[in-house]
Design a protein around this motif. Structure first.
Motif, PDB file in Angstrom:
ATOM      1  N   GLU A   1       2.179  -4.045   4.171  1.00 19.73           N
ATOM      2  CA  GLU A   1       1.411  -4.950   5.025  1.00 19.73           C
ATOM      3  C   GLU A   1       2.322  -5.794   5.906  1.00 19.73           C
ATOM      4  OE1 GLU A   1      -1.099  -7.057   2.286  1.00 19.73           O
ATOM      5  OE2 GLU A   1      -2.719  -5.595   2.498  1.00 19.73           O
ATOM      6  N   ARG A   2       3.444  -6.222   5.368  1.00 14.97           N
ATOM      7  CA  ARG A   2       4.378  -7.009   6.176  1.00 14.97           C
ATOM      8  C   ARG A   2       4.990  -6.169   7.282  1.00 14.97           C
ATOM      9  NH1 ARG A   2       5.217 -11.967   4.392  1.00 14.97           N
ATOM     10  NH2 ARG A   2       4.613 -12.487   2.260  1.00 14.97           N
ATOM     11  N   ALA A   3       5.083  -4.856   7.067  1.00 16.46           N
ATOM     12  CA  ALA A   3       5.613  -3.962   8.099  1.00 16.46           C
ATOM     13  C   ALA A   3       4.539  -3.525   9.085  1.00 16.46           C
ATOM     14  CB  ALA A   3       6.245  -2.733   7.441  1.00 16.46           C
ATOM     15  N   GLY A   4       3.317  -4.026   8.944  1.00 16.53           N
ATOM     16  CA  GLY A   4       2.241  -3.675   9.864  1.00 16.53           C
ATOM     17  C   GLY A   4       1.616  -2.331   9.571  1.00 16.53           C
ATOM     18  N   LEU A   5       1.743  -1.845   8.338  1.00 18.84           N
ATOM     19  CA  LEU A   5       1.190  -0.549   7.958  1.00 18.84           C
ATOM     20  C   LEU A   5      -0.022  -0.744   7.058  1.00 18.84           C
ATOM     21  CD1 LEU A   5       4.527   1.283   7.091  1.00 18.84           C
ATOM     22  CD2 LEU A   5       3.205   1.512   9.193  1.00 18.84           C
ATOM     23  N   ILE A   6      -0.891   0.254   7.052  1.00 20.23           N
ATOM     24  CA  ILE A   6      -2.055   0.259   6.164  1.00 20.23           C
ATOM     25  C   ILE A   6      -1.656   0.986   4.882  1.00 20.23           C
ATOM     26  CG2 ILE A   6      -4.389   1.145   5.827  1.00 20.23           C
ATOM     27  CD1 ILE A   6      -4.772   0.941   8.855  1.00 20.23           C
ATOM     28  N   PRO A   7      -1.626   0.308   3.742  1.00 20.71           N
ATOM     29  CA  PRO A   7      -1.238   0.988   2.504  1.00 20.71           C
ATOM     30  C   PRO A   7      -2.421   1.711   1.862  1.00 20.71           C
ATOM     31  CG  PRO A   7      -1.579  -1.333   2.063  1.00 20.71           C
ATOM     32  CD  PRO A   7      -1.857  -1.133   3.540  1.00 20.71           C
ATOM     33  N   CYS A   8      -2.151   2.883   1.306  1.00 20.16           N
ATOM     34  CA  CYS A   8      -3.160   3.580   0.509  1.00 20.16           C
ATOM     35  C   CYS A   8      -2.438   4.503  -0.466  1.00 20.16           C
ATOM     36  CB  CYS A   8      -4.150   4.362   1.375  1.00 20.16           C
ATOM     37  SG  CYS A   8      -3.470   5.843   2.155  1.00 20.16           S
TER      38      CYS A   8
ATOM     39  N   ARG B   1      -2.853  -8.713   6.115  1.00 19.27           N
ATOM     40  CA  ARG B   1      -3.593  -7.715   6.904  1.00 19.27           C
ATOM     41  C   ARG B   1      -4.819  -8.343   7.540  1.00 19.27           C
ATOM     42  NH1 ARG B   1      -8.149  -4.611   4.684  1.00 19.27           N
ATOM     43  NH2 ARG B   1      -8.819  -3.193   6.327  1.00 19.27           N
ATOM     44  N   GLU B   2      -5.533  -9.175   6.777  1.00 24.27           N
ATOM     45  CA  GLU B   2      -6.763  -9.769   7.288  1.00 24.27           C
ATOM     46  C   GLU B   2      -6.462 -10.763   8.402  1.00 24.27           C
ATOM     47  OE1 GLU B   2     -10.749  -9.163   7.066  1.00 24.27           O
ATOM     48  OE2 GLU B   2      -9.157  -8.231   5.910  1.00 24.27           O
TER      49      GLU B   2
END
Length: 677
Positions: free
Chosen positions: A406-413, A199-200
């Protein structure tokens, strides 16, 4: 005053700076025009002429009155460093950074002024004053104390600032800043990009792409005088600027999402910039004297291409971060079904909100040890409650889901997660309290004593008024009862400015599930005065250990204390069945923070105050207190504060997927009216 007492070294230097400004009148007139300037100013000419004291004396002067504002502000980095590491360390960074910046710049210009480099020859004749070399060193050292990921982000901003300033505006001070920052960069070694997350790496690419586009436009509109030469305003390469800005706008968001196509196009354009710059240099070296006039602004093109070269190297270095596919499924195949989720709950149990993961709208990611239920909203993968499966598998499920998102370009929460999931997320993740789960323990529950007066009174009054309590299932009720429940629910929703909410708030559609229990309060005339829906809470081994309250609806003009009556009667009924707990669901924005909670507690209190006229969170919390529950904290878990705006948008869409802009605006006006009231 207590804060000021912790930064005596910083205050002393600022005072000396101001005293010099008063004595030599630099606070109100340009000091560089005074006769004293040549005596105290540092630079290669001063050292060449034997004025060895100038690196020290020049530190306490400022060349222009308006520069005092920025000079004093730059001491904030030293103040932060002094608070964190003490006065001696802060003074050492300042003194060594200032001397190194001045002397290294002089040595650099001494060497390169002997070459045909016009910029080096020009700056070799310049003099300068100011403490910016020392303060920049302190700022760099302070950045090294930040927690991750803000340390890497701040370092990149600082490095971007000094590199861009040197390339495009290139004063002697800019060269000194670059040397000061470089000294701390190599001495402290606090910048470790190779340890950043996927992500970073994507976020860095996104910011750099936008920055390059902004620089392209800025250098066309403003004059520059960097290491590659001088340009006049509105006299730059318009085609290059337009192309750079277009690349930034079109591809930047794709880089942030980790899209392979965005990475490929950006790499291709970066290579094109580098090739053009190389060709221009070759033409110039081979005697192309008219290169600058035929290709636009040569100096800006070379400087910009140098930045694109650095960006190209970075993109190639972190290329594995850009493999996300649009709408890619998360987790291991095969994708779980709702039946798989229910089987996990029956076999291994779950939390008080876990049955909500079976509702429509959720997606499922299979991990090596369980299943994670989530919703994909506004580029955010919002996990509902805790991962499903054996307790021992939770840390692995959390780690696998975060990596897949994160690998799929999503923000996890993770939303409404418990303490165990909070302990399972990576170190450095943040948490916010979103609610307190209100749990009533059923074994031995007796509505006796003074504190149960309100509940006992509602039960007794219901008996006197011949109210009937019935625990049932929606599908088992006749058509007439079902229509009454629907009418009550539609009347309740009709009073709201927004559509019926979802995600963790069910509707009658979810209540149709045969495992959901319905509690009815029926008047002597056969009218339904109120009803509740209860979701099962499995404890493993196919055993239901309790129930969670979902729907609460009452008929206008019906039995007044119907909610107290229904909850009290339900508690008795489930207790007789052998259930252990009754969850009255979360109480948002009512968490009792400790006295030192600071801004979080203040923000929560303000939100609760604003939303109270519309949603009544505090009133609902006071109502639930009648049943004397114990509280279990529920958290929003997220990577860092940079994700919060996207998470807020995602949660809004999760709760109100069908709401329109007009409905949001109307709800906002209602909130404003409520706040004024």
């Amino acid at each position: 005053m207590r804060t000021l007492a912790r930064v005596p070294a910083t205050l002393t230097l600022v005072v000396l700076l101001l005293v010099a400004g008063v004595v030599w009148q630099g606070l109100w007139q340009p000091f560089e025009d005074s006769a004293t300037f040549d005596v105290v100013a540092y630079g290669l000419p001063a050292l060449s002429e034997g004025r060895w004291w100038t690196p020290v004396t020049g530190t306490f002067f400022v060349d222009q009155p308006w520069v005092y504002i920025f000079t004093i502000a730059s001491f904030a980095g030293m103040a932060y460093l002094e608070v964190r590491r003490g006065s001696r360390v802060a003074l050492a960074y300042f003194a060594i950074g200032q001397l190194f910046a001045v002397l290294a710049s002089a040595l650099f210009l001494l060497v390169f002024s002997m070459t045909p480099w016009p910029w080096a020859q020009e700056q070799a004749l310049a003099l300068d004053v100011g403490a910016s070399g020392g303060t920049m060193a302190c700022i760099a050292a302070a950045v090294g104390l930040f927690v991750q990921p803000w340390r890497v982000r701040a370092w990149l901003v600082l490095l971007g600032f000094v590199v861009v300033a040197l390339l495009f505006w290139g004063t002697l001070a800019d060269l000194e800043h670059a040397f000061a920052v470089a000294l701390v960069l190599f001495a402290d070694r606090s910048l470790r990009i190779q340890r950043t997350t996927i992500r970073e790496q994507r976020l860095i690419a996104f910011v750099v792409s936008l920055t390059l586009g902004a620089i392209a436009v800025l250098t066309v509109l403003t004059p520059t005088d960097g290491v590659f030469g001088h340009t006049a305003p509105v006299d730059g390469p318009w085609l290059d600027a337009a192309l750079d800005a277009a690349v930034a706008l079109v591809f930047a968001n794709g880089l942030r999402r980790g899209r392979r196509w965005a990475w490929g196009w950006t790499v291709g354009y970066a290579i094109l910039n580098v090739v053009v710059a190389v060709l221009l240099v070759v033409l110039l070296l081979w005697g192309g004297g008219d290169v600058q006039s035929t290709t636009g602004d040569f100096s800006v093109t070379i400087a910009t291409s140098f930045l694109w070269l650095l960006f190209l190297i970075y993109l190639l270095w972190v290329r594995r971060a850009f493999r996300a596919k649009r709408k890619a499924g998360l987790g291991e195949p095969p994708m779980p079904t709702v039946d798989d989720v229910k089987e996990q709950l029956r076999q291994h149990g779950g939390g008080t909100l876990s049955w909500m993961t079976t509702w429509e709208g959720n997606d499922y990611a299979r991990t090596s040890g369980g299943i994670v239920a989530y919703q994909r909203r506004s580029g955010v993968a919002i996990v509902l409650a805790d991962p499903l499966g054996p307790e021992a598998s939770r840390p692995g499920s959390v780690a696998e889901f975060i990596d897949a998102a994160e690998r799929a370009g999503l923000i996890p929460c993770f939303f409404s997660a418990g303490a165990a999931t909070r302990a399972a997320v990576p170190s450095g993740w943040r948490s916010l309290v979103v609610a307190d789960d209100t749990i009533v323990d059923l074994p031995g529950l007796q509505f006796t004593g003074k504190r149960w007066n309100s509940v006992r009174s509602s039960l007794n009054r219901a008996g006197r008024e011949e109210m009937t309590f019935r625990m049932t299932r929606l599908a088992d009720e006749p058509w007439g009862i079902q229509q009454q429940l629907r009418a009550i629910s539609e009347m309740w929703v009709g009073d709201k400015g927004l559509p019926e909410m979802g995600f963790t708030l069910g509707t009658l559609e979810e209540a149709k599930d045969p495992e959901v229990r319905i509690a009815l309060a029926i008047s002597p005339r056969g009218d339904v005065d109120g009803f509740l829906s209860w979701l099962p809470v499995y404890g493993g081994g196919g055993r239901v250990r309790g129930y969670t309250l979902d729907l609460m609806r009452r008929r206008e003009g019906g039995f007044a204390p119907v909610m107290e009556y229904l909850i009290g009667a339900s508690a008795r009924h489930f207790s007789d069945e052998g259930a252990e707990i009754l969850s009255l669901s979360g109480a948002p924005l009512t968490h009792e923070y400790p006295a030192d909670a600071g801004p979080i507690a203040e923000l929560t209190d303000k939100l609760a105050e604003i939303l109270e006229p519309v949603y009544g969170f505090r009133s609902l919390h006071r109502f639930k207190e009648k049943f004397h529950p114990r509280y279990e904290t529920m958290y929003l878990l997220f990577r860092d504060e940079a994700d919060l705006t996207r998470i807020a948008a995602g949660l809004t869409r999760a709760f109100l997927p069908d709401a329109t802009i007009r409905q949001f605006a109307s709800a906002g006006l209602e909130l404003m009216r409520g706040d004024r009231d």
